[in-house]
Each structure stands twice: as structure tokens, then as C-alpha cells.
Design an enzyme around this catalytic site. Structure first.
Site, PDB file in Angstrom:
ATOM      1  N   ASN A 151      -3.150  -6.497   3.702  1.00  0.00           N
ATOM      2  CA  ASN A 151      -3.294  -7.878   4.178  1.00  0.00           C
ATOM      3  C   ASN A 151      -2.001  -8.464   4.745  1.00  0.00           C
ATOM      4  O   ASN A 151      -2.011  -9.171   5.741  1.00  0.00           O
ATOM      5  CB  ASN A 151      -3.872  -8.773   3.074  1.00  0.00           C
ATOM      6  N   GLY A 227      -2.751  -4.576  -4.823  1.00  0.00           N
ATOM      7  CA  GLY A 227      -4.026  -4.179  -4.234  1.00  0.00           C
ATOM      8  C   GLY A 227      -5.178  -4.702  -5.055  1.00  0.00           C
ATOM      9  O   GLY A 227      -5.035  -5.675  -5.797  1.00  0.00           O
ATOM     10  N   THR A 231      -8.615  -0.802  -8.402  1.00  0.00           N
ATOM     11  CA  THR A 231      -7.584   0.232  -8.173  1.00  0.00           C
ATOM     12  C   THR A 231      -6.470   0.082  -9.206  1.00  0.00           C
ATOM     13  O   THR A 231      -5.966   1.069  -9.741  1.00  0.00           O
ATOM     14  CB  THR A 231      -6.985   0.123  -6.748  1.00  0.00           C
ATOM     15  N   GLU A 461       6.971 -10.068 -10.340  1.00  0.00           N
ATOM     16  CA  GLU A 461       7.989  -9.619  -9.396  1.00  0.00           C
ATOM     17  C   GLU A 461       8.709 -10.858  -8.874  1.00  0.00           C
ATOM     18  O   GLU A 461       8.396 -11.965  -9.284  1.00  0.00           O
ATOM     19  CB  GLU A 461       7.328  -8.803  -8.274  1.00  0.00           C
TER      20      GLU A 461
HETATM   21  O1  TXE Z   1      -7.536  -2.092  -1.797  1.00  0.00           O
HETATM   22  P1  TXE Z   1      -6.943  -0.884  -2.609  1.00  0.00           P
HETATM   23  P2  TXE Z   1      -8.645  -2.057  -0.661  1.00  0.00           P
HETATM   24  C1  TXE Z   1      -8.604  -6.680  -2.871  1.00  0.00           C
HETATM   25  C2  TXE Z   1      -9.619  -7.320  -1.960  1.00  0.00           C
HETATM   26  C3  TXE Z   1     -10.176  -6.158  -1.233  1.00  0.00           C
HETATM   27  C4  TXE Z   1     -10.198  -5.125  -2.328  1.00  0.00           C
HETATM   28  C5  TXE Z   1     -10.209  -3.721  -1.864  1.00  0.00           C
HETATM   29  O2  TXE Z   1     -10.627  -7.923  -2.711  1.00  0.00           O
HETATM   30  O3  TXE Z   1     -11.449  -6.397  -0.717  1.00  0.00           O
HETATM   31  O4  TXE Z   1      -9.010  -5.358  -3.035  1.00  0.00           O
HETATM   32  O5  TXE Z   1      -9.230  -3.500  -0.855  1.00  0.00           O
HETATM   33  C6  TXE Z   1      -3.880   2.429  -2.483  1.00  0.00           C
HETATM   34  N1  TXE Z   1      -4.014   5.789  -6.360  1.00  0.00           N
HETATM   35  N2  TXE Z   1      -7.267  -6.722  -2.334  1.00  0.00           N
HETATM   36  O6  TXE Z   1      -9.732  -1.087  -0.933  1.00  0.00           O
HETATM   37  O7  TXE Z   1      -7.833   0.293  -2.501  1.00  0.00           O
HETATM   38  C7  TXE Z   1      -4.387   2.199  -1.076  1.00  0.00           C
HETATM   39  O8  TXE Z   1      -4.232   3.356  -0.305  1.00  0.00           O
HETATM   40  C8  TXE Z   1      -2.976   5.211  -5.752  1.00  0.00           C
HETATM   41  C9  TXE Z   1      -6.384  -7.685  -2.921  1.00  0.00           C
HETATM   42  O9  TXE Z   1      -7.954  -1.893   0.612  1.00  0.00           O
HETATM   43  O10 TXE Z   1      -6.581  -1.407  -3.929  1.00  0.00           O
HETATM   44  C10 TXE Z   1      -3.517   1.048  -0.635  1.00  0.00           C
HETATM   45  O11 TXE Z   1      -2.238   1.532  -0.255  1.00  0.00           O
HETATM   46  N3  TXE Z   1      -3.084   4.342  -4.753  1.00  0.00           N
HETATM   47  C11 TXE Z   1      -4.975  -7.390  -2.612  1.00  0.00           C
HETATM   48  C12 TXE Z   1      -3.396   0.229  -1.924  1.00  0.00           C
HETATM   49  O12 TXE Z   1      -3.713   1.111  -2.977  1.00  0.00           O
HETATM   50  C13 TXE Z   1      -4.320   4.009  -4.343  1.00  0.00           C
HETATM   51  C14 TXE Z   1      -4.688  -6.956  -1.230  1.00  0.00           C
HETATM   52  C15 TXE Z   1      -4.338  -0.973  -2.001  1.00  0.00           C
HETATM   53  O13 TXE Z   1      -5.645  -0.546  -1.748  1.00  0.00           O
HETATM   54  C16 TXE Z   1      -5.451   4.568  -4.954  1.00  0.00           C
HETATM   55  C17 TXE Z   1      -5.643  -5.974  -0.771  1.00  0.00           C
HETATM   56  C18 TXE Z   1      -5.261   5.499  -5.995  1.00  0.00           C
HETATM   57  N4  TXE Z   1      -6.277   6.102  -6.619  1.00  0.00           N
HETATM   58  C19 TXE Z   1      -6.897  -5.928  -1.309  1.00  0.00           C
HETATM   59  N5  TXE Z   1      -6.545   4.053  -4.351  1.00  0.00           N
HETATM   60  C20 TXE Z   1      -3.976  -8.394  -3.099  1.00  0.00           C
HETATM   61  N6  TXE Z   1      -3.870  -8.553  -4.413  1.00  0.00           N
HETATM   62  O14 TXE Z   1      -3.247  -8.985  -2.340  1.00  0.00           O
HETATM   63  C21 TXE Z   1      -6.113   3.195  -3.395  1.00  0.00           C
HETATM   64  N7  TXE Z   1      -4.759   3.174  -3.377  1.00  0.00           N
END
Ligand code: TXE
Length: 480
Positions: A151, A227, A231, A461
Site C-alpha cells: 500500500n 501486512g 499473514t 516501531e
Molecule cells: O498482504 P500480505 P496481502 C491487509 C489488507 C489486505 C490484506 C491482504 O486487508 O487486503 O492484508 O493483503 C508477504 N511468509 N493489509 O495479501 O499477504 C507478502 O509477500 C513471509 C494491511 O497483500 O500480508 C508481502 O511482502 N512473508 C497492511 C507481505 O507479506 C509473506 C498492508 C504482506 O502481504 C508470507 C497490506 C509468508 N508466508 C495489506 N505471505 C497494513 N497493515 O498496512 C505473504 N508474505
């Protein structure tokens, strides 16, 4: 077609198994590049480079680290236009936003930690009467991981990397596979700034493969992750038995609480931003708006009017307020929440439809959407949607609104609009969140702790909190 490469030991390299994934331009809905789908071998190579660089980097003087980090900050500033263009193309956000928020903030992350590390100190405790002195050193950890989302790509990537390397660690980092471009460009900047090879290593690829290899690596001792909440839970399950240090910045479902005694115009302006900035894809967005019943009807009318004037359009057009959502999957997810809202849940006040943008017919554009809901228990108010969708609800008393604000699994931030000092003090203490903004939103001071309660994360952080996370305290007791 653009080709992104891994950045390992100061060099740009293709993934060992030569596997690639497609990178989409969200405003055109088409593939415009390829990125490595790195495997365990690439992560191992990155780890080895980091491990090799660690003895030397962890003993560089604070002055040297300060100089290099400051240089990176300066180079980001000098490349602002180029980086902002890359961010808008890769993410779909308005170029104007990338230019004023994302890239300047990436630069200030490096600037801030370049200075902060020179002020970060060890502690000493004199054990009076025992003829001993205790010193608590803050040592670098070793090789650490930084994993960031899509994002605010460069903004959040650098928010982790800057304190990690300032504190003397070497890093294996992975940006989101959905928005890898500016992280790729950062490698070149680090080389130009004279960051020694191996201090920062960037591996690209899917979370389930590349990310998974990073979190499972037995010698990567700390993970800073931003994230999704599920996750984060998965990472915690892997990291716990390996005794890794964890900082998790996860989702939010933040309340925006509006009392009739607030500065109305200021509140209205800011509420449009806190609802829809970055297409509502900021974990701090106030996606649940609660309005005191006495001004509810007025607010509804004024808010809809303001929001309907927002321009959804090409990220590169200077008049655009709302760009494209980050991916087709994400657009469909947000849209499915709107489409499945029945009459018993709420009433659509504005938006809800995909937007056809000229010359970008296949882009992932959605109208900013406002839904009046009847019960805080509904899915729209309980689940993180993370898009241009807000709900609004009236309330009558402080007790009622605090109860609803806290009645979600998340606890990242809250916004409160009131000019009543007693109410401010009372409610800010009662709200279950890591951050409370009063009469403002997203006003950030990088010295403050940043993070959430409940399902919004673990740890903080920012400022010294980040430097504490990226160091390990060691107590030395000397008897004299
Ligand atoms: O996030 P992911 P996604 C929320 C928001 C969104 C949902 C899913 O609701 O719709 O999360 O988004 C890495 N081991 N937020 O699917 O998957 C991935 O490659 C290690 C809130 O895009 O959590 C990326 O680099 N790493 C949030 C990172 O994790 C892993 C901002 C985030 O991706 C992994 C974004 C694994 N097993 C989404 N699986 C906020 N808090 O600001 C994925 N990743």
C-alpha cells in the site's frame, strides 16, 4: 517490458532457478514487467552476503553510518520525480500523492534514523553500596528480515530498513510482489551512497515461497513485518519455536468519532482524507465513522457532497484524487463487500460502482463508497476491507460510541473530533488502540511509537522503539 532483479551483495542478479512472475500496472490492468520468484537458494545467497558483511558493518562508527544513511536520504530526494513515477505506475496511486507523501517520507525515514542512531545511548546503573557498576549495551542483532506490503511500498520498506541498518544489522528484505519497483530502484541508490555490499539484500518473490523461506531461515534472528493479520499470525507460528524477535504491524478497522462540538469544517475536510487517501488502502484510514446524532443528517449530506466531487482517474493526471486499486483481486474483494450488503445491513449513500477511466478502460478503478450501516456488528464494520469504502453510523452518548469503537478485533488507531478537554482526556484513555489522533489525522512525528493492540499487531516501531527492536540489550556487571 521491465525486468526487476534481486539485489544481493551489491549486485543485481536473476533468480537462481530463473522463475519469474508478472508485474501488473493497476491503472491499465496489464502486465508491464517481470520480477524474480526467488526460492530458498536465493534467500540463502542473500543471507550469506548479509552474514559476511555483518562483522564489518556492525563495527563501523556511528558517524560513518550517519553519513551513508544521510546520503541515501539525499539521493532519494534527488530522484523524487523518477521514484514517484515508478510508485504511481506500480501501485496505481495518484502521482501527486507519491510525490508529496510516499517518496518524501522514504527519504525522511533514512534522514531520521541517520540522526537518531547518533543519539541512541547505552545505559549505566551504579549499584550503590555493592561496589559495582552495571552497563546495559545495545548490540546489533546480526542478520534481520524486513517484509513489507503494497500500500505504501517505498515508504514502509524504508521505515524498516533504515533503523535496521542504522543499528548495525545486515538485512534480507522483501517488498510486496505486487509493488516491487521502488524497492528495486533503492538498490542502485544504496550503491551510489556507498552502502557496503551485503548490508542490504533485496529478494523479490511471492510471500508463500520467498517470504516463507525468509521467515523459516534458522539464522535470521529478527523479523519486522507489515501486512495482513492472517499473514502476521502465520509468521508468528513459524517464528516462535525458532525464538526469533518479532515486530508485527497488521490490519486495522479504525473508528473516526465525531462530536457536534468539533471544528466542523476542519473535521469534514480531514474525514474525506482519512476515508479515501491512497484509495482507502492505509492501515490507519478511519473506515468506521461514528457521528453524534444531533449532526448526523447534516454530516451525511455534506460528506456525500464532498466525496462525490472527488475525481477518480488516471494516476498521472494532476486532477486525480483517487487512483486505481492495487490489483484485480483486491478490487474484487472490496467490490464483493459492497455487492453483498443487503437492505437489512445498510443503505448505500454514494459510490459502489467500478469507474471507466478514459484510456485506462481495464484499470482497477472504484468509486469512493459510503454506506450507512445499522449495527456495528455487521461484517462491513468488523472486517478489514482496506479500500475506498467507509461506513457511517449515528451515536447518542460517549459510552455508546466508545463501546462500538472498541468492539472489533483490531486496535490500531482511532480519531476523535471534539473541543471538549474533559471528554478528550477520558475517551483517549478508554479507546483500545495504539494511536489516538484528536482533531487531526495521520499527523506523524517519527519519534513516537507506532503500532497497534489486539489483532493489529505486536510491538512498536518508530524512534527509539525501532532502534530497541533492532538491537539486543546486554547487561555487563563490573565489581570494583
Ligand atoms: O498482504 P500480505 P496481502 C491487509 C489488507 C489486505 C490484506 C491482504 O486487508 O487486503 O492484508 O493483503 C508477504 N511468509 N493489509 O495479501 O499477504 C507478502 O509477500 C513471509 C494491511 O497483500 O500480508 C508481502 O511482502 N512473508 C497492511 C507481505 O507479506 C509473506 C498492508 C504482506 O502481504 C508470507 C497490506 C509468508 N508466508 C495489506 N505471505 C497494513 N497493515 O498496512 C505473504 N508474505
Amino acid at each position: 517490458m521491465k525486468k526487476i532483479l534481486n539485489y544481493i551483495d551489491g549486485e543485481f542478479t536473476a533468480p537462481i532457478q530463473n522463475n519469474w512472475i508478472e508485474n501488473f500496472n493497476p491503472s491499465k490492468g496489464e502486465v508491464y514487467g517481470h520480477i524474480p520468484n526467488s526460492t530458498k537458494e536465493d534467500v540463502e545467497k542473500a543471507y550469506q552476503a548479509a552474514q559476511k558483511a555483518f562483522p564489518s558493518w556492525s563495527t563501523t562508527t556511528l558517524n560513518q553510518r550517519h553519513t551513508i544513511l544521510s546520503k541515501i536520504a539525499l539521493l532519494i530526494e534527488e530522484n523524487l520525480e523518477n521514484l514517484a513515477q515508478a510508485e504511481a505506475l506500480d501501485n496505481g496511486k495518484p502521482l501527486s500523492l507519491a510525490k508529496t507523501i510516499d517518496i518524501p517520507r522514504a527519504s525522511s525515514n533514512f534522514k531520521f534514523f541517520a540522526n537518531a542512531i547518533t543519539q541512541f545511548s547505552s545505559e549505566a546503573h551504579e549499584s550503590i553500596g555493592k561496589d559495582a557498576i552495571n552497563i546495559t549495551l545495545r548490540e546489533s542483532i546480526g542478520v534481520v528480515a524486513c517484509i513489507s506490503p503494497w500500500n505504501l511500498p517505498l515508504y514502509l520498506f524504508t521505515w524498516k530498513i533504515a533503523p535496521a541498518i542504522a543499528a548495525g544489522n545486515c538485512v534480507v528484505a522483501k517488498p510486496s510482489e505486487i509493488t516491487p519497483m521502488t524497492a528495486f530502484l533503492l538498490g542502485e541508490i544504496c550503491n551510489k551512497a556507498g552502502l557496503p555490499n551485503g548490508v542490504l539484500n533485496i529478494v523479490h518473490g511471492l510471500g508463500s515461497i520467498t517470504g516463507q523461506a525468509i521467515i523459516e531461515h534458522p539464522n535470521i534472528k529478527a523479523i519486522s513485518f507489515t501486512g495482513g493479520t492472517s499473514t502476521g499470525a502465520h509468521i508468528a507460528r513459524i517464528a516462535a519455536p525458532l525464538f526469533k524477535k518479532l515486530s508485527l504491524e497488521l490490519g486495522g478497522k479504525n473508528p473516526n468519532i465525531i462530536f457536534s462540538d468539533c471544528d466542523y469544517d476542519e473535521m469534514l475536510e480531514t474525514t474525506v482524507r482519512s476515508s479515501f487517501a491512497n484509495q482507502g488502502q492505509i492501515c490507519l484510514c478511519g473506515s468506521r465513522i461514528f457521528v453524534e446524532a444531533t449532526i448526523f443528517e447534516k454530516f451525511k449530506k455534506d460528506f456525500v457532497k464532498k466525496v462525490s466531487a472527488l475525481k477518480v482517474g488516471d494516476p498521472f493526471c494532476s486532477k486525480t484524487d483517487i487512483g486505481a486499486l492495487v490489483s484485480k483481486t483486491h478490487l474484487e474483494k472490496v467490490k464483493s463487500y459492497i455487492d453483498s450488503t443487503g437492505e437489512e445491513t445498510g443503505k448505500l449513500l454514494f459510490g459502489g460502482k467500478k469507474v471507466n477511466v478514459e484510456n485506462n478502460e481495464n484499470g482497477y478503478f472504484l468509486q469512493p463508497t459510503i454506506i450507512e450501516v445499522y449495527d456495528n456488528k455487521c461484517r462491513l464494520n468488523q472486517e478489514e476491507i482496506f479500500g475506498p469504502l467507509v461506513t457511517i453510523m449515528p451515536f447518542n452518548t460517549e459510552e455508546e460510541v466508545v463501546q462500538m469503537a472498541n468492539d472489533v478485533k483490531y486496535g490500531l488507531s482511532a480519531t476523535l473530533w471534539t473541543n471538549n478537554l474533559n471528554r478528550t482526556m477520558k475517551l483517549t484513555k478508554q479507546l483500545h488502540s495504539g494511536i489516538v489522533w484528536v482533531n487531526t489525522w495521520l499527523l506523524r512525528d517519527l519519534r513516537t511509537p507506532f503500532g497497534g493492540k489486539k489483532a493489529s499487531g505486536v510491538g512498536r516501531e518508530g524512534g527509539n522503539e525501532a532502534l530497541r527492536f533492532f538491537t539486543e540489550p546486554k547487561n555487563i556487571c563490573i565489581k570494583y
